[in-house]
Design a protein around this motif. Structure first.
Motif, PDB file in Angstrom:
ATOM      1  N   GLU A  47      72.581 -12.300 -15.388  1.00  0.00           N
ATOM      2  CA  GLU A  47      72.855 -13.732 -15.228  1.00  0.00           C
ATOM      3  C   GLU A  47      72.571 -14.113 -13.794  1.00  0.00           C
ATOM      4  O   GLU A  47      72.677 -13.260 -12.908  1.00  0.00           O
ATOM      5  CB  GLU A  47      74.309 -14.015 -15.578  1.00  0.00           C
ATOM      6  N   PRO A  48      72.218 -15.344 -13.524  1.00  0.00           N
ATOM      7  CA  PRO A  48      71.975 -16.435 -14.460  1.00  0.00           C
ATOM      8  C   PRO A  48      70.679 -16.206 -15.234  1.00  0.00           C
ATOM      9  O   PRO A  48      69.882 -15.342 -14.883  1.00  0.00           O
ATOM     10  CB  PRO A  48      71.883 -17.656 -13.555  1.00  0.00           C
ATOM     11  N   PHE A  49      70.490 -17.014 -16.274  1.00  0.00           N
ATOM     12  CA  PHE A  49      69.313 -16.838 -17.110  1.00  0.00           C
ATOM     13  C   PHE A  49      68.770 -18.182 -17.565  1.00  0.00           C
ATOM     14  O   PHE A  49      69.448 -19.204 -17.519  1.00  0.00           O
ATOM     15  CB  PHE A  49      69.620 -15.951 -18.319  1.00  0.00           C
ATOM     16  N   ARG A  78      65.284 -15.478 -23.835  1.00  0.00           N
ATOM     17  CA  ARG A  78      66.225 -15.519 -22.703  1.00  0.00           C
ATOM     18  C   ARG A  78      65.699 -14.585 -21.630  1.00  0.00           C
ATOM     19  O   ARG A  78      65.454 -13.406 -21.889  1.00  0.00           O
ATOM     20  CB  ARG A  78      67.594 -15.047 -23.184  1.00  0.00           C
ATOM     21  N   PRO A  80      66.062 -13.491 -17.277  1.00  0.00           N
ATOM     22  CA  PRO A  80      66.855 -13.657 -16.065  1.00  0.00           C
ATOM     23  C   PRO A  80      66.175 -14.589 -15.061  1.00  0.00           C
ATOM     24  O   PRO A  80      64.949 -14.606 -14.937  1.00  0.00           O
ATOM     25  CB  PRO A  80      66.934 -12.242 -15.491  1.00  0.00           C
ATOM     26  N   GLY A 129      71.003 -21.324 -18.906  1.00  0.00           N
ATOM     27  CA  GLY A 129      72.126 -21.055 -19.791  1.00  0.00           C
ATOM     28  C   GLY A 129      71.831 -21.530 -21.205  1.00  0.00           C
ATOM     29  O   GLY A 129      70.790 -22.103 -21.498  1.00  0.00           O
TER      30      GLY A 129
END
Length: 159
Positions: A47-49, A78, A80, A129
């Protein structure tokens, strides 16, 4: 793209039987980058992604690295997010100011996993997110497929 899988069996070094949390099947060995379990799982949890929220998004053109140049990322992928502080203000010869800096898994010449920075223009249909899980969002996402050529294979990835 970027989904961790466990390799269960190899056949003729050309095909690998793989499994993730909802799929088991044969994949061409050349389509996978093999890495240590810890590295693969850490990548998937990072994270964040950024999440692709359009039917598809495309990475920026990168003449230095063909594997990440104009690479199509499908809805739900998804990846990073990186920052300019982590990679600098020069990503493969380009200034990342108008783009998100993401980290992509790449298969090197030995077949091993390498994680490299890539750029996705900020005008692509992506979000930092996950989207809220609401009826409105589900319908909105479904309408993004109108006019797309969806094959039977695509339908299994949508479901």
């Amino acid at each position: 793209m970027g989904e961790p899988v466990a390799v269960l069996h190899a056949q003729d070094k050309n095909w690998l039987l793989v499994q993730n949390y909802h799929y088991t099947g044969w994949v061409r060995a050349e389509a996978l980058a093999i890495g240590p379990r810890e590295q693969v799982l850490a990548y998937a949890a990072r994270e964040p992604f950024l999440v692709v929220t359009g039917a598809k998004a495309v990475t920026n053109y990168t003449p230095e690295t063909a594997a990440i140049s104009e690479l199509q990322l499908d809805m739900g992928v998804r990846v990073p997010l990186l920052t300019a502080a982590e990679v600098g203000h020069n990503v493969h010869g380009q200034n990342p100011h108008a783009s998100f800096i993401i980290e992509l898994p790449v298969r090197n010449s030995a077949g091993n996993l390498e994680l490299v920075p890539a750029l996705v223009a900020r005008n692509q249909d992506v979000q930092q997110g996950y989207l809220p899980y609401t009826t409105e969002q589900i319908v909105r996402q479904a309408f993004k497929y109108l006019g797309q050529n969806v094959t039977a294979w695509d339908m299994t990835t949508i479901a």
